[in-house]
Design a protein around this motif. Structure first.
Motif, PDB file in Angstrom:
ATOM      1  N   GLU A   1      -7.059  11.544   1.083  1.00  0.00           N
ATOM      2  CA  GLU A   1      -6.054  12.227   0.279  1.00  0.00           C
ATOM      3  C   GLU A   1      -5.916  13.639   0.784  1.00  0.00           C
ATOM      4  O   GLU A   1      -6.886  14.362   0.946  1.00  0.00           O
ATOM      5  CB  GLU A   1      -6.449  12.238  -1.193  1.00  0.00           C
ATOM      6  CG  GLU A   1      -5.407  12.917  -2.058  1.00  0.00           C
ATOM      7  CD  GLU A   1      -5.714  12.775  -3.532  1.00  0.00           C
ATOM      8  OE1 GLU A   1      -5.449  13.743  -4.255  1.00  0.00           O
ATOM      9  OE2 GLU A   1      -6.215  11.732  -3.948  1.00  0.00           O
ATOM     10  N   SER A   2      -4.696  14.045   1.046  1.00  0.00           N
ATOM     11  CA  SER A   2      -4.410  15.378   1.560  1.00  0.00           C
ATOM     12  C   SER A   2      -3.240  15.958   0.816  1.00  0.00           C
ATOM     13  O   SER A   2      -2.377  15.236   0.333  1.00  0.00           O
ATOM     14  CB  SER A   2      -4.082  15.308   3.061  1.00  0.00           C
ATOM     15  OG  SER A   2      -3.574  16.534   3.513  1.00  0.00           O
ATOM     16  N   SER A   3      -3.196  17.281   0.724  1.00  0.00           N
ATOM     17  CA  SER A   3      -2.053  17.924   0.096  1.00  0.00           C
ATOM     18  C   SER A   3      -1.062  18.428   1.131  1.00  0.00           C
ATOM     19  O   SER A   3      -0.148  19.146   0.811  1.00  0.00           O
ATOM     20  CB  SER A   3      -2.531  19.108  -0.758  1.00  0.00           C
ATOM     21  OG  SER A   3      -3.180  20.043   0.063  1.00  0.00           O
TER      22      SER A   3
ATOM     23  N   ARG B   1       0.822  -1.199   0.000  1.00  0.00           N
ATOM     24  CA  ARG B   1       0.000   0.000   0.000  1.00  0.00           C
ATOM     25  C   ARG B   1       0.867   1.265   0.000  1.00  0.00           C
ATOM     26  O   ARG B   1       1.816   1.379   0.771  1.00  0.00           O
ATOM     27  CB  ARG B   1      -0.901  -0.008   1.222  1.00  0.00           C
ATOM     28  CG  ARG B   1      -1.956   1.083   1.288  1.00  0.00           C
ATOM     29  CD  ARG B   1      -2.970   0.722   2.371  1.00  0.00           C
ATOM     30  NE  ARG B   1      -3.950   1.763   2.525  1.00  0.00           N
ATOM     31  CZ  ARG B   1      -3.861   2.725   3.441  1.00  0.00           C
ATOM     32  NH1 ARG B   1      -2.840   2.758   4.259  1.00  0.00           N
ATOM     33  NH2 ARG B   1      -4.800   3.639   3.532  1.00  0.00           N
ATOM     34  N   VAL B   2       0.534   2.220  -0.866  1.00  0.00           N
ATOM     35  CA  VAL B   2       1.235   3.496  -0.916  1.00  0.00           C
ATOM     36  C   VAL B   2       0.689   4.413   0.175  1.00  0.00           C
ATOM     37  O   VAL B   2      -0.518   4.594   0.299  1.00  0.00           O
ATOM     38  CB  VAL B   2       1.080   4.154  -2.300  1.00  0.00           C
ATOM     39  CG1 VAL B   2       1.705   5.547  -2.306  1.00  0.00           C
ATOM     40  CG2 VAL B   2       1.726   3.293  -3.376  1.00  0.00           C
ATOM     41  N   LEU B   3       1.599   4.990   0.957  1.00  0.00           N
ATOM     42  CA  LEU B   3       1.218   5.854   2.070  1.00  0.00           C
ATOM     43  C   LEU B   3       1.356   7.330   1.745  1.00  0.00           C
ATOM     44  O   LEU B   3       0.583   8.152   2.230  1.00  0.00           O
ATOM     45  CB  LEU B   3       2.079   5.529   3.296  1.00  0.00           C
ATOM     46  CG  LEU B   3       2.085   4.069   3.748  1.00  0.00           C
ATOM     47  CD1 LEU B   3       3.069   3.888   4.901  1.00  0.00           C
ATOM     48  CD2 LEU B   3       0.693   3.617   4.142  1.00  0.00           C
ATOM     49  N   VAL B   4       2.364   7.671   0.949  1.00  0.00           N
ATOM     50  CA  VAL B   4       2.622   9.063   0.577  1.00  0.00           C
ATOM     51  C   VAL B   4       3.066   9.101  -0.877  1.00  0.00           C
ATOM     52  O   VAL B   4       3.829   8.234  -1.318  1.00  0.00           O
ATOM     53  CB  VAL B   4       3.730   9.698   1.456  1.00  0.00           C
ATOM     54  CG1 VAL B   4       4.021  11.127   1.013  1.00  0.00           C
ATOM     55  CG2 VAL B   4       3.349   9.672   2.918  1.00  0.00           C
TER      56      VAL B   4
ATOM     57  N   ILE C   1      -1.164  12.315   1.080  1.00  0.00           N
ATOM     58  CA  ILE C   1      -1.026  11.391   2.194  1.00  0.00           C
ATOM     59  C   ILE C   1      -2.237  10.470   2.136  1.00  0.00           C
ATOM     60  O   ILE C   1      -3.373  10.932   2.085  1.00  0.00           O
ATOM     61  CB  ILE C   1      -1.022  12.115   3.544  1.00  0.00           C
ATOM     62  CG1 ILE C   1      -0.032  13.265   3.535  1.00  0.00           C
ATOM     63  CG2 ILE C   1      -0.689  11.141   4.665  1.00  0.00           C
ATOM     64  CD1 ILE C   1      -0.180  14.168   4.722  1.00  0.00           C
ATOM     65  N   LEU C   2      -1.993   9.188   2.137  1.00  0.00           N
ATOM     66  CA  LEU C   2      -3.066   8.200   2.050  1.00  0.00           C
ATOM     67  C   LEU C   2      -3.079   7.400   3.335  1.00  0.00           C
ATOM     68  O   LEU C   2      -2.185   6.601   3.599  1.00  0.00           O
ATOM     69  CB  LEU C   2      -2.843   7.286   0.847  1.00  0.00           C
ATOM     70  CG  LEU C   2      -2.682   8.055  -0.479  1.00  0.00           C
ATOM     71  CD1 LEU C   2      -2.148   7.141  -1.567  1.00  0.00           C
ATOM     72  CD2 LEU C   2      -3.991   8.673  -0.901  1.00  0.00           C
ATOM     73  N   THR C   3      -4.087   7.667   4.176  1.00  0.00           N
ATOM     74  CA  THR C   3      -4.110   7.036   5.492  1.00  0.00           C
ATOM     75  C   THR C   3      -5.485   6.494   5.817  1.00  0.00           C
ATOM     76  O   THR C   3      -6.500   6.923   5.265  1.00  0.00           O
ATOM     77  CB  THR C   3      -3.737   8.048   6.589  1.00  0.00           C
ATOM     78  OG1 THR C   3      -4.672   9.125   6.555  1.00  0.00           O
ATOM     79  CG2 THR C   3      -2.343   8.578   6.402  1.00  0.00           C
TER      80      THR C   3
END
Length: 332
Positions: free
Chosen positions: A166-168, A40-43, A152-154
């Motif tokens: 998703e955040s910038s 899983r991709v986190l950032v 950021i994928l959390t």
């Protein structure tokens, strides 16, 4: 042995890439942080660099990935995977570094690795063929196309389900984050240099700044004699033209934040990119007050020293964070 020195036991993978169309030419980097347990991709990160070489872009991607690890979990065991044989061999200590720009960036990357090691984590490097680095390569191509990515994928559901946010914004741990002026499609990374008391500290300040910023950095500053000389030396080291104006002097009438400095700061958020600004103590505090929402009666409560460095980041959605304040280790 402390908990920090033992590390967290978490494993993370950094995949990084960079490219330059022309070499040197239009450059950009891409980097991501992945959980190797599930893939899983986190950032995800991508940033244009202006005109730079392919190797500078590769190193910039590595640095961005390591910084993301420090924000996620500084005590993690990290495997860096890159298709740049040069970067992998140089960071592993097997190849010498001859080019000045790469030496500076390699030193910055090693400092980040040392921070991870000090927290109980570790970093090692693995070369991979280009076809196995497609995700980072795609991000670097986005950057060369002029796109800035900071995701950021959390898991945010709190119930164990795998819902991504998703955040910038990726503020440093413990930093404040508040709404700010709407920004451009790329973030602003602003390094504030409080003007020193005399010219003696200027060479050390220039060296410290060069370790923190890369190609494509702009230099602005106040228009008094010392700040102008400081901005000129920084610009010469970064091979750009300085822009000085009274807006950064921090000497406008009134108490608390200087509205001229705040206006100048807001104009930078509209264009984004990496900027070094030479200003006064009041100028530094005016930007911090804007980011943190500091009331007038607490305006002078933050300590800053002549020649110190302070960093602010403003993301595409207008959120802002203070990366660090009053950094003075370069003056010792």
């Amino acid at each position: 042995m402390t908990a920090a020195s033992r590390g967290s036991g978490r494993r993370l993978v950094v995949e990084a890439d960079g490219g330059s169309r022309g070499n040197p030419g239009v450059a950009g980097y891409g980097a991501l942080v992945r959980d190797p347990a599930n893939g899983r991709v986190l950032v995800e990160l991508a940033e244009p660099l202006g005109k730079a070489s392919n190797n500078v872009a590769e190193y910039s991607g590595l640095i961005a990935g390591l910084r993301a690890v420090l924000d996620l979990d500084p005590g993690a065991t990290v495997r860096v995977k890159m298709d740049s044989k040069l970067v992998v061999e140089q960071m592993s200590g097997r190849w010498k570094i001859k080019h000045e720009d790469m030496r500076r960036l390699a030193l910055e990357a090693r400092d980040l690795c040392a921070e991870i090691s000090d927290a109980g984590g570790s970093v090692d490097f693995e070369w991979i063929p280009r076809e196995k680095n497609k995700d980072a390569d795609a991000l670097s191509n986005d950057a060369m196309d002029g796109k800035s990515v900071h995701r950021i994928l959390t898991n945010v559901t709190g119930d164990g389900s795998d819902a991504d946010r998703e955040s910038s914004s990726l503020p440093a741990q413990g930093d404040s984050e508040v709404a700010s002026t709407p920004t451009s499609s790329r973030p602003l990374r602003l390094l504030l240099v409080q003007a020193p008391l005399d010219d003696a500290a200027v060479p050390r300040i220039v060296t410290a700044v060069r370790r923190l910023v890369g190609p494509g950095t702009s230099v602005v500053g106040a228009d008094d004699d010392l700040a102008t000389r400081m901005a000129a030396d920084l610009a010469a080291a970064l091979e750009v033209e300085p822009h000085t104006a009274g807006d950064w002097s921090g000497q406008a009438p009134g108490e608390g934040a200087d509205d001229r400095v705040r206006t100048a700061y807001h104009s930078l958020t509209a264009s984004g990119g990496t900027v070094v600004a030479v200003t006064s103590r009041r100028g530094v505090l005016s930007v911090l007050a804007d980011v943190l929402g500091t009331p007038v009666e607490r305006f002078w409560a933050v300590a800053t020293a002549p020649g110190s460095l302070t960093a602010v980041e403003v993301w595409e959605n207008g959120s802002a964070s203070v990366a660090f304040t009053n950094r003075t280790d370069h003056l010792a």
